[in-house]
Design a protein around this motif. Sequence first.
Motif, PDB file in Angstrom:
ATOM      1  N   CYS A  84     -79.111 -47.491  -5.891  1.00 15.58           N
ATOM      2  CA  CYS A  84     -78.812 -47.410  -4.463  1.00 15.58           C
ATOM      3  C   CYS A  84     -78.694 -48.810  -3.870  1.00 15.58           C
ATOM      4  N   GLN A  86     -78.838 -49.432  -0.745  1.00 11.85           N
ATOM      5  CA  GLN A  86     -79.572 -49.552   0.515  1.00 11.85           C
ATOM      6  C   GLN A  86     -81.083 -49.430   0.368  1.00 11.85           C
ATOM      7  N   CYS A  87     -81.530 -49.092  -0.849  1.00 13.65           N
ATOM      8  CA  CYS A  87     -82.964 -49.083  -1.093  1.00 13.65           C
ATOM      9  C   CYS A  87     -83.180 -49.308  -2.576  1.00 13.65           C
ATOM     10  N   HIS A  99     -80.345 -37.742  -2.889  1.00 10.12           N
ATOM     11  CA  HIS A  99     -80.863 -38.968  -2.269  1.00 10.12           C
ATOM     12  C   HIS A  99     -80.031 -39.331  -1.040  1.00 10.12           C
ATOM     13  N   HIS A 105     -78.263 -42.701   2.556  1.00 10.37           N
ATOM     14  CA  HIS A 105     -77.785 -43.877   1.821  1.00 10.37           C
ATOM     15  C   HIS A 105     -76.477 -43.495   1.127  1.00 10.37           C
TER      16      HIS A 105
HETATM   17 ZN   LIG Z   1     -81.372 -45.347  -1.167  1.00  8.56          ZN
END
Ligand SMILES: [Zn+2]
Lengths: 518, 398
Positions: A84, A86-87, A99, A105
């Motif tokens: 990911c 974004q995380c 997710h 995300h």
């Molecule tokens: Zn994420």
Amino acid sequence: MAARPAIPASPKNHKVKAPQPGQPMYGCEHIQLLFNQGQAAIDTSIQHYKAILRSIFDTTPLISQTAKLTDGPTVTSLTPTYLCLQCPFTLTEEDRARHGTKKSHRFYVDSRSGALYCQMCDDIVWDPTFEELRLRKMGTGTFSTTRKRKHEDMFEASDPVRDNPTYISSNTTAASCKANGLRGIYNAGATCYQNVVLQSFLHNPILRNFYLSDGHQSSNCDVPHCLSCAMDDMFQDFYALENTNGYTAANILSGFWISEKKAFENLVTTKEQDAHEFFQFLAEELHERNGDGKRPEIGSEHSCNCVIHQTYYGKLQSTTTCQNCNGVTNQVQSFLDLSLPLENLSQKRGKKGSSRPGGILTLQECLDEEYIKSDKCEYRCHNCNSMQQARRQTSIKRLPNVLSIQLKRFEYKQGRNERAAKIDTPVQFPLQLNMLPYTNRARSQDVRDNYELARSCTYDLLTVVVHVGEIDTGHYMSYCRVGDQWFAFNDHKVELAQKSDVLNSKAYLLFYIVRSLS
Amino acid sequence: MSSKTEETGKAGVIVAPETAHPVEKISHAVLDDLLYNIVHDLLVKVHRDEKTARANTAAIKVEKLAMNAIDGATTDPKPDVEIETDAAIYKDGKVMLKGNPLKTTKEILCPRCHLPRLLHPTDGKGARKPDPGVIYCKKHPYIDKPGYDIYGQTWVAPGPGRGKKKKDQKLDPNDPSSPAPVEGSAKDRPPNVLSFPSATCSKCKRCILVTRLNNHMGSCIGNSGRNASRAAAQKISNGSNAGSQNNDNTPPGSQKGTPLPGSRAASPRKRDVDEFDEDAEESDPSNPKKKKLKLNALNKKVILKAKSPAIPGPNKKDKPKGSSMLNVEQKVDDDAAKDSTVQVLPKKQTPILKGLSPAKKIKLGPAKPPLPSPAGKKGKRDRDMESESSGTMSSPPR
Ligand SMILES: [Zn+2]
Ligand SMILES: [Zn+2]
Ligand SMILES: [Zn+2]
Ligand SMILES: [Zn+2]
Ligand SMILES: [Zn+2]
Ligand SMILES: [Zn+2]
Ligand SMILES: [Zn+2]
């Protein structure tokens, strides 16, 4: 190791790549939205992407291939996972959608290629900003455009891309869409041994960019019958003209006949000759026209910054250890190519009657024999001041940008007939070659887990020169790669070739280019 | 492998039978995953090429519309117009995509000439007829057809007896008695069948069929000619490999690996030794008969040169300037071939001349300090010669 450590934000302001004519500015509408959320969003996205690329390309695949499922267990997968953007989560393909729904995300990095997947598009997107980072990471190993490539000290020449920005091949603006450098060269009468070497030069990106950026201008050179001028003319004809017929290498040929290189007097007959000797001849000739003018001395550590040295030359180090006093002597010498004997290995194979049919060798076995294994020799030890038994081990100290390898298929036998015999043993060679094990780095430190180092020593096959038929009546042809496509060059004829054609050929000369330049 | 894929791999192609041992199932699954990865990597690569090309096409199209909209009224590289197509938006000098270019854009425009790319080869494997109403970019898909090269070209044999015969060496297009360079009439040949060209020897300026060039230069230039070649050959057949010892570029011991030069290995097209000798005798001035023949050839050559703009001047002798001055090519698929056996056309149709203009070269960008202006080079030995012949060059070939 499902969650990767979060990367502390650096104060540096990252930039979205400036719009280029003929190119959309963003990979998709959703990346456009992401980047337009403000500087903070740009900074975190780019920093995360860089961190993800580092974990994909510079560390053990165990990290990027291990995902944590939403319902608990972590799994390590052979197939791609998705990191990911974004995380710090790594997800399986199945878990990706869940997710996304839960966290909103939308962007994920494919663990095999580093490519960016957009969940809104449900497709991989090729965003100019991200793609530039990815290509740079896979190439030089560093995100910086100005910094040295990693492990600079392992390479013979300074980085031609950095030192001369015009060497970057993507900037090539050929005169016509049709002029693409793909032409045959007419056989001027037993000159196929020259043609194969000329084709390997023509499709060598470093040499091509050197000549196409006026590295040696024939209009500015006064040397009569200069072979580098003849090369310049040839590069112009191949990359600036729309001609698709064969090329007549008349200037190369006359330059060759006129050359006063006595070392190659034996080449100067109208009989078929050895492509390897012609390669050496041409390399030396071009070095003299473009370099410091000095003839490289035998076994010396000749350093020169000419295009030939930047392209082909590397350094070997041989370490001799006295068996009596354990004293060590190091000797360094430059090399233009690596010559690998086949005779002993193929005989050994034959005797063992080994598992492999027909005594097939691999290139790596041949390299092991020369640059990993040590041999016994006699030498005069300074410590002991007498002749002693010694162990000698040779390894590569500096790797060249283009590695040329000769498989010694022609064995000269001193005997009644004094003829050369051809060794026909097939030698398997890879499309990708890792040269790390043959460098002295491999011995001096633990490199097992150094993925970055291994990647910087990765070479891609560029040209294969093949000798077909008997030694007396044989013929040379070659395969060269342009981008991802292979071509078969047989004098004036150019045909498409499959990877399997290339890999099944009985190579005589192999040219590999370091990954960061290809 | 995730819990779901324990039974099979991700590709689901290599599957163990249900009754198989667990180890066997795992090895099947591993193999199946590896297959998946191979396909995955390949797809990512193809996807990148295709999607980038389509995205750029969308950008090129909308940029073109924007330029048309301002109609050259401004020189501003970022004109203040807003244009929208199905695939992209042009705004503030930037191009933004709309939707997935794989869906919105069907053709591919060449990023350089902005013409549509031909997407299928015109002949051989996978061939399709191109739309005759469309002007395509000149970069075509390569042709994959046995007996033809990537451009769909094929060649006639270099001469009767595949170069073994002596006759075709003295190719003289203006001598009716000289044999045709190729068997059959040129007119019978389709345009993609090429013949072997000739080139001018840099020393004697004779026009030599390319397949003879090496032999000719061996005797004409040699390393001082035939004797040196002989000596070299002699030395070689004595088994002396001394020459290559000077060459230090290979690691020690590598030299023995190169084929013995004295092996006299020859290509399939090599000539016999006696032919080589005869060639040498030809340029022997002590033989009046041969000399006359040579002069003859030279005279004819002038006519040939008059047809071709590539005139190597007399003081060009020392330094051939580029193949543009050296090569002439026979193109026989022409009506003119009726009158003379071979019509000689300049190899380069475009009047490009070395040194004439720096713009002639294809450039990668400023490599070195700025080049001296062409005028500045005039002082050089052969500069005048070039400007002289440049006049000839810029006139269209007759
Ligand atoms: Zn994420
Ligand atoms: Zn998207
Ligand atoms: Zn020169
Ligand atoms: Zn040099
Ligand atoms: Zn000792
Ligand atoms: Zn084009
Ligand atoms: Zn001549």
